[in-house]
Write a protein that holds these residues in place. Structure first.
Motif, PDB file in Angstrom:
ATOM      1  N   ARG A  41      -1.030   3.887   7.409  1.00 22.23           N
ATOM      2  CA  ARG A  41      -1.687   2.897   6.599  1.00 22.23           C
ATOM      3  C   ARG A  41      -2.673   1.891   7.632  1.00 22.23           C
ATOM      4  O   ARG A  41      -2.400   1.553   8.723  1.00 22.23           O
ATOM      5  CB  ARG A  41      -1.077   2.187   5.605  1.00 22.23           C
ATOM      6  N   CYS A  42      -3.815   1.724   6.905  1.00 22.46           N
ATOM      7  CA  CYS A  42      -4.859   0.857   7.710  1.00 22.46           C
ATOM      8  C   CYS A  42      -4.803  -0.643   6.889  1.00 22.46           C
ATOM      9  O   CYS A  42      -4.873  -0.436   5.649  1.00 22.46           O
ATOM     10  CB  CYS A  42      -6.308   1.416   7.790  1.00 22.46           C
ATOM     11  N   VAL A  98      -5.243   2.181  -1.426  1.00 22.04           N
ATOM     12  CA  VAL A  98      -5.881   3.548  -1.867  1.00 22.04           C
ATOM     13  C   VAL A  98      -5.411   4.707  -1.146  1.00 22.04           C
ATOM     14  O   VAL A  98      -5.384   4.418   0.131  1.00 22.04           O
ATOM     15  CB  VAL A  98      -7.499   3.238  -1.716  1.00 22.04           C
ATOM     16  N   SER A  99      -5.027   5.845  -1.717  1.00 30.77           N
ATOM     17  CA  SER A  99      -4.436   6.658  -0.825  1.00 30.77           C
ATOM     18  C   SER A  99      -5.418   7.997  -0.750  1.00 30.77           C
ATOM     19  O   SER A  99      -5.515   8.588  -1.901  1.00 30.77           O
ATOM     20  CB  SER A  99      -3.121   7.166  -1.405  1.00 30.77           C
ATOM     21  N   TYR A 123      -4.248  -2.100   1.203  1.00 31.06           N
ATOM     22  CA  TYR A 123      -4.149  -1.006   2.273  1.00 31.06           C
ATOM     23  C   TYR A 123      -4.896   0.413   1.884  1.00 31.06           C
ATOM     24  O   TYR A 123      -5.205   0.475   1.014  1.00 31.06           O
ATOM     25  CB  TYR A 123      -2.739  -0.582   2.402  1.00 31.06           C
ATOM     26  N   TYR A 124      -4.998   1.009   2.899  1.00 28.63           N
ATOM     27  CA  TYR A 124      -5.612   2.307   2.873  1.00 28.63           C
ATOM     28  C   TYR A 124      -4.773   3.224   3.584  1.00 28.63           C
ATOM     29  O   TYR A 124      -4.655   3.094   4.667  1.00 28.63           O
ATOM     30  CB  TYR A 124      -7.196   2.318   3.384  1.00 28.63           C
ATOM     31  N   PRO A 128      -6.757  -2.339  12.213  1.00 30.93           N
ATOM     32  CA  PRO A 128      -5.405  -2.401  12.512  1.00 30.93           C
ATOM     33  C   PRO A 128      -4.673  -1.137  11.499  1.00 30.93           C
ATOM     34  O   PRO A 128      -4.895  -1.196  10.346  1.00 30.93           O
ATOM     35  CB  PRO A 128      -4.977  -3.680  12.455  1.00 30.93           C
ATOM     36  N   SER A 129      -3.776  -0.758  12.356  1.00 30.25           N
ATOM     37  CA  SER A 129      -2.994   0.271  11.194  1.00 30.25           C
ATOM     38  C   SER A 129      -1.301   0.304  11.755  1.00 30.25           C
ATOM     39  O   SER A 129      -1.118  -0.051  12.930  1.00 30.25           O
ATOM     40  CB  SER A 129      -3.375   1.723  11.638  1.00 30.25           C
ATOM     41  N   ASP A 130      -0.766   0.943  10.825  1.00 24.54           N
ATOM     42  CA  ASP A 130       0.911   0.960  11.157  1.00 24.54           C
ATOM     43  C   ASP A 130       1.383   2.181  10.805  1.00 24.54           C
ATOM     44  O   ASP A 130       0.643   3.124  10.047  1.00 24.54           O
ATOM     45  CB  ASP A 130       1.529  -0.017  10.186  1.00 24.54           C
TER      46      ASP A 130
END
Length: 496
Positions: free
Chosen positions: A77-78, A341-342, A381-382, A402-404
């Motif tokens: 996710r971003c 939003v996925s 999140y995206y 940034p993303s996880d």
């Protein structure tokens, strides 16, 4: 369109013991995943499932067996609010701007590493999905399941975990018919969770505090500074001249065959999908005909929902269409969920491949997420699908920072920079560095998992009593472990 919390999710579990062809390394039997067919799915349940590593392809929802599959797939996710386009992203946006303003089409494909296959996964091209044969349910079975009238069954169905609070129960799926509550002063209040040991509560609070700390970082936009860099929105639209040579319009249409905008563009979308699949993926015509398009990109289990604190467009599945001079040149398939939003898939006209439409659409979807967050603060999140470090062409998803990445053992989000060293050492890795951390929503009581048996909703403990000698406990336990206690107590598992 339903209001949030007015329906049930109903699934059929199909296990995941057999290996199938991997769409990444082409291993014929190396792809392992657990799967279930979703007859109906609320957006909150799907949000909770993707936060445990699940993902959908049409109505088929699957979760890779991370420590067994050949190419482990980590949910990524971003943080949309804190996203800043990289040099590569700016180059792509300028490339599209130059085409729109001057008609200049870049020669050849995009630079290596900037695009990749947009939001692909092992099942998304339709070639890796295992054969499943879900039961045929009537609409009334999906919309109006019957709650068991046995008081003992109802007591067993009462949530035991602290995650299911009074507020969550108040907004849980409504069941038509009288509610069986005790009279004032008689018995425990079923709307309240049962008492739990202080030790268990302290441990859970510690895990949830860490998760909230991570989530809180993305809920607040950074304070503006005098020399703040150009925003993503400025790169996309604000710098475009008035006298454009080409006109690009982005339209959001719900995936609904009763929606006039969706119907009006349906044939054009089907034709574009077939052209993309044959040109980019090399599919034969029968593998990308209308029935495949419908099954893969139109059949969604998500119930369209609205909520007072949700976005104006509502929640559910949508097609984000890119219209260039009056015709569709690309379509991004997305799910709008309570927290994100996925991205599901993207297909585009092959003639415009050099515009890097995979990356361009991702940037537009990040901007769209930021727009929705202004209406619904927690939608921040995206989700880009799966990040596969062992497949070099899929590493481009890590460039949206940034993303996880989601830890496959604790289901907590970890910054991707801290994960890369571990993934360089091993394709599968526990990403959470805290050896004491565990799964906060791990299965604790199988008996409270809900099942749907003969149109009646009941806890698994009651179902097992009715079906003396039933041999499905291992299968149900495997399912409940994978979805977690919270989802197991909300989602209805179909039992024949």
């Amino acid at each position: 369109m339903a209001t949030a919390g007015s329906t049930y999710s109903i699934v059929e579990y199909f296990g995941g013991d057999d290996g199938y062809r991997c769409g990444y390394c082409k291993n014929e039997k190396g792809n392992f995943s657990h799967g279930m067919w979703s007859h109906a799915m609320t957006v909150q349940d799907y949000q909770d499932l993707i936060d445990r590593g699940w993902r959908r392809s049409g109505k088929y929802v699957y979760k890779p067996v991370m420590n067994k599959t050949c190419c482990p797939q980590y949910t990524i996710r971003c943080h949309a609010l804190n996203f800043q386009p990289s040099k590569t992203h700016k180059k792509i946006l300028k490339k599209v701007k130059k085409f729109l303003s001057k008609g200049e089409m870049p020669v050849g494909q995009c630079d290596d590493g900037c695009d990749g296959e947009p939001m692909d996964s092992a099942f998304e091209d339709g070639r890796g999905m295992p054969p499943v044969n879900p039961v045929k349910m009537q609409q009334s079975q999906v919309e109006r399941p019957i709650m068991s009238s046995n008081p003992e069954d109802i007591d067993e169905a009462r949530p035991a975990t602290s995650e299911t609070s009074r507020e969550e129960l108040a907004s849980s799926p409504a069941v038509k018919g009288p509610r069986h509550l005790p009279k004032p002063g008689e018995g425990a209040d079923p709307r309240k969770p049962l008492c739990r040991k202080a030790k268990d509560l302290r441990k859970e609070r510690r895990l949830q505090k860490e998760q909230r700390r991570q989530d809180g970082e993305a809920l607040t936009s950074p304070n503006p500074t005098p020399n703040q860099p150009k925003s993503l929105e400025e790169f996309i639209t604000d710098s475009l001249p008035d006298d454009l040579l080409h006109r690009l319009e982005v339209r959001l249409v719900p995936v609904n065959f009763e929606d006039p905008d969706f119907l009006a563009s349906y044939e054009q979308s089907v034709a574009l999908y077939a052209r993309y699949q044959m040109s980019v993926h090399g599919d034969p015509p029968f593998e990308c005909d209308e029935s495949q398009f419908k099954r893969f990109l139109c059949d969604s289990p998500l119930e369209a929902e609205t909520s007072p604190d949700g976005p104006e467009v509502g929640y559910g599945s949508f097609h984000q269409q890119y219209w260039l001079d009056g015709r569709i040149v690309a379509v991004g398939v997305i799910d709008i969920l309570p927290s994100c939003v996925s991205s599901v898939y993207l297909y585009y006209h092959p003639d415009f491949a050099s515009l890097s439409l995979g990356s361009y659409s991702a940037l537009r979807e990040i901007a769209f997420t930021r727009q929705l967050q202004k209406q619904s603060p927690k939608l921040c999140y995206y989700y880009l699908g799966f990040y596969i470090h062992s497949c070099p062409k899929m590493r481009y998803k890590g460039q949206y920072k940034p993303s996880d990445l989601l830890c496959p053992e604790t289901y907590m989000w970890m910054p991707i920079e801290r994960c890369i060293p571990r993934l360089e050492t091993s394709a599968y890795a526990r990403l959470n560095e805290d050896a004491q951390a565990g799964d906060a929503r791990a299965l604790k009581d199988l008996g409270r998992a809900l099942v749907l048996h003969r149109r009646t909703v009941m806890p698994y403990a009651a179902y097992a009593r009715k079906r003396k000698g039933s041999s499905d406990e291992k299968e149900v336990e495997q399912y409940a472990n994978l979805v977690g206690q919270t989802c197991a107590e909300r989602i209805l598992l179909y039992r024949a």
